[in-house]
Write a protein that holds these residues in place. Structure first.
Motif, PDB file in Angstrom:
ATOM      1  N   HIS A  44      -2.129  11.423  -8.412  1.00  0.00           N
ATOM      2  CA  HIS A  44      -3.891  10.995  -7.964  1.00  0.00           C
ATOM      3  C   HIS A  44      -3.833  11.471  -6.426  1.00  0.00           C
ATOM      4  CE1 HIS A  44      -4.929   8.439 -10.866  1.00  0.00           C
ATOM      5  NE2 HIS A  44      -5.199   9.716 -12.014  1.00  0.00           N
ATOM      6  N   LEU A  45      -3.821  12.637  -5.846  1.00  0.00           N
ATOM      7  CA  LEU A  45      -4.149  12.780  -4.333  1.00  0.00           C
ATOM      8  C   LEU A  45      -4.920  11.821  -3.743  1.00  0.00           C
ATOM      9  CD1 LEU A  45      -3.100  16.779  -4.921  1.00  0.00           C
ATOM     10  CD2 LEU A  45      -1.323  15.268  -4.267  1.00  0.00           C
ATOM     11  N   TYR A  46      -6.251  11.659  -4.420  1.00  0.00           N
ATOM     12  CA  TYR A  46      -7.346  11.127  -3.039  1.00  0.00           C
ATOM     13  C   TYR A  46      -6.644   9.709  -3.583  1.00  0.00           C
ATOM     14  CZ  TYR A  46     -11.057   9.149  -1.291  1.00  0.00           C
ATOM     15  OH  TYR A  46     -12.420   7.899  -1.164  1.00  0.00           O
ATOM     16  N   GLY A  47      -5.503   8.802  -4.089  1.00  0.00           N
ATOM     17  CA  GLY A  47      -5.052   7.770  -4.627  1.00  0.00           C
ATOM     18  C   GLY A  47      -3.922   7.419  -4.019  1.00  0.00           C
ATOM     19  N   ALA A  48      -3.307   8.641  -3.274  1.00  0.00           N
ATOM     20  CA  ALA A  48      -2.209   7.902  -2.516  1.00  0.00           C
ATOM     21  C   ALA A  48      -2.062   8.622  -1.227  1.00  0.00           C
ATOM     22  CB  ALA A  48      -1.537   9.684  -2.967  1.00  0.00           C
ATOM     23  N   GLN A  49      -3.054   9.680  -0.882  1.00  0.00           N
ATOM     24  CA  GLN A  49      -4.301   9.789   0.704  1.00  0.00           C
ATOM     25  C   GLN A  49      -4.559   8.720   1.134  1.00  0.00           C
ATOM     26  OE1 GLN A  49      -3.357  12.631   2.983  1.00  0.00           O
ATOM     27  NE2 GLN A  49      -4.099  10.794   4.219  1.00  0.00           N
TER      28      GLN A  49
ATOM     29  N   LYS B  46       0.471  -1.285  -0.005  1.00  0.00           N
ATOM     30  CA  LYS B  46       0.093   0.274  -0.057  1.00  0.00           C
ATOM     31  C   LYS B  46       1.217   1.371  -0.148  1.00  0.00           C
ATOM     32  CE  LYS B  46      -4.583  -1.288  -0.750  1.00  0.00           C
ATOM     33  NZ  LYS B  46      -4.899  -1.140  -1.453  1.00  0.00           N
ATOM     34  N   ALA B  47       1.952   1.347   0.596  1.00  0.00           N
ATOM     35  CA  ALA B  47       3.167   2.382   0.832  1.00  0.00           C
ATOM     36  C   ALA B  47       3.334   2.444  -0.694  1.00  0.00           C
ATOM     37  CB  ALA B  47       4.216   2.143   1.312  1.00  0.00           C
ATOM     38  N   SER B  48       4.101   1.675  -1.672  1.00  0.00           N
ATOM     39  CA  SER B  48       4.741   1.512  -2.526  1.00  0.00           C
ATOM     40  C   SER B  48       2.847   2.350  -3.530  1.00  0.00           C
ATOM     41  CB  SER B  48       5.173   0.475  -3.178  1.00  0.00           C
ATOM     42  OG  SER B  48       5.432   0.351  -4.926  1.00  0.00           O
ATOM     43  N   GLU B  49       2.405   1.854  -3.753  1.00  0.00           N
ATOM     44  CA  GLU B  49       0.774   2.734  -3.855  1.00  0.00           C
ATOM     45  C   GLU B  49       0.941   3.540  -3.961  1.00  0.00           C
ATOM     46  OE1 GLU B  49      -4.153   1.091  -4.090  1.00  0.00           O
ATOM     47  OE2 GLU B  49      -2.566  -0.017  -3.848  1.00  0.00           O
TER      48      GLU B  49
ATOM     49  N   ASP C  76       2.943   6.273  -6.161  1.00  0.00           N
ATOM     50  CA  ASP C  76       3.173   5.682  -7.367  1.00  0.00           C
ATOM     51  C   ASP C  76       1.877   6.440  -7.538  1.00  0.00           C
ATOM     52  OD1 ASP C  76       5.344   3.740  -7.722  1.00  0.00           O
ATOM     53  OD2 ASP C  76       3.591   2.424  -7.358  1.00  0.00           O
ATOM     54  N   ALA C  77       0.948   6.541  -6.432  1.00  0.00           N
ATOM     55  CA  ALA C  77      -0.396   7.587  -7.147  1.00  0.00           C
ATOM     56  C   ALA C  77       0.260   8.804  -6.808  1.00  0.00           C
ATOM     57  CB  ALA C  77      -1.630   7.048  -6.435  1.00  0.00           C
ATOM     58  N   LEU C  78       1.128   9.184  -6.090  1.00  0.00           N
ATOM     59  CA  LEU C  78       1.478  10.342  -6.072  1.00  0.00           C
ATOM     60  C   LEU C  78       2.463  11.066  -7.403  1.00  0.00           C
ATOM     61  CD1 LEU C  78       1.438  12.982  -4.522  1.00  0.00           C
ATOM     62  CD2 LEU C  78       3.678  12.099  -2.889  1.00  0.00           C
ATOM     63  N   ALA C  79       3.435   9.571  -7.621  1.00  0.00           N
ATOM     64  CA  ALA C  79       4.000  10.582  -9.239  1.00  0.00           C
ATOM     65  C   ALA C  79       3.026  10.917  -9.958  1.00  0.00           C
ATOM     66  CB  ALA C  79       4.739   9.204  -8.866  1.00  0.00           C
ATOM     67  N   ARG C  80       2.230   9.903 -10.206  1.00  0.00           N
ATOM     68  CA  ARG C  80       1.527   9.852 -10.710  1.00  0.00           C
ATOM     69  C   ARG C  80       0.033  11.013 -10.994  1.00  0.00           C
ATOM     70  NH1 ARG C  80       0.439   4.259 -10.219  1.00  0.00           N
ATOM     71  NH2 ARG C  80      -2.069   5.502  -9.119  1.00  0.00           N
TER      72      ARG C  80
END
Length: 82
Positions: A34-39, A22-25, A28-32
């Motif tokens: 996707h702030l909501y997905g990263a949070q 989940k931390a890796s996900e 990756d979401a933050l790099a793309r």
């Protein structure tokens, strides 16, 4: 991410492994962007780390308590002067 590794290696590895994923996900979401997905992934990773820590602590404390009670009962039987 570091606490996820610690949770995996030192506490309860199944939920620790989920925390790493989940931390890796989240990263990756933050790099793309996707702030909501990263949070969301970050919150899930944090929950898995907490579960790993709790299970790790319980798995150490519970046997110590059980052994202490068992030894207390065992030694109390032989110390009675009937």
């Amino acid at each position: 991410m570091h606490s996820a590794w610690i949770a995996c290696l030192c506490c309860f590895w199944p939920t620790g492994l989920l925390a790493i994923l989940k931390a890796s996900e989240a990263r990756d979401a933050l790099a793309r962007g996707h702030l909501y997905g990263a949070q969301s992934a970050s919150n899930q990773a944090r929950a898995m780390v907490r579960i790993s820590y709790a299970v790790g602590v319980i798995s150490v404390v519970a046997p110590v308590v059980i052994l202490a009670v068992w030894f207390g009962v065992f030694t109390n039987r032989f110390n009675k002067s009937d």
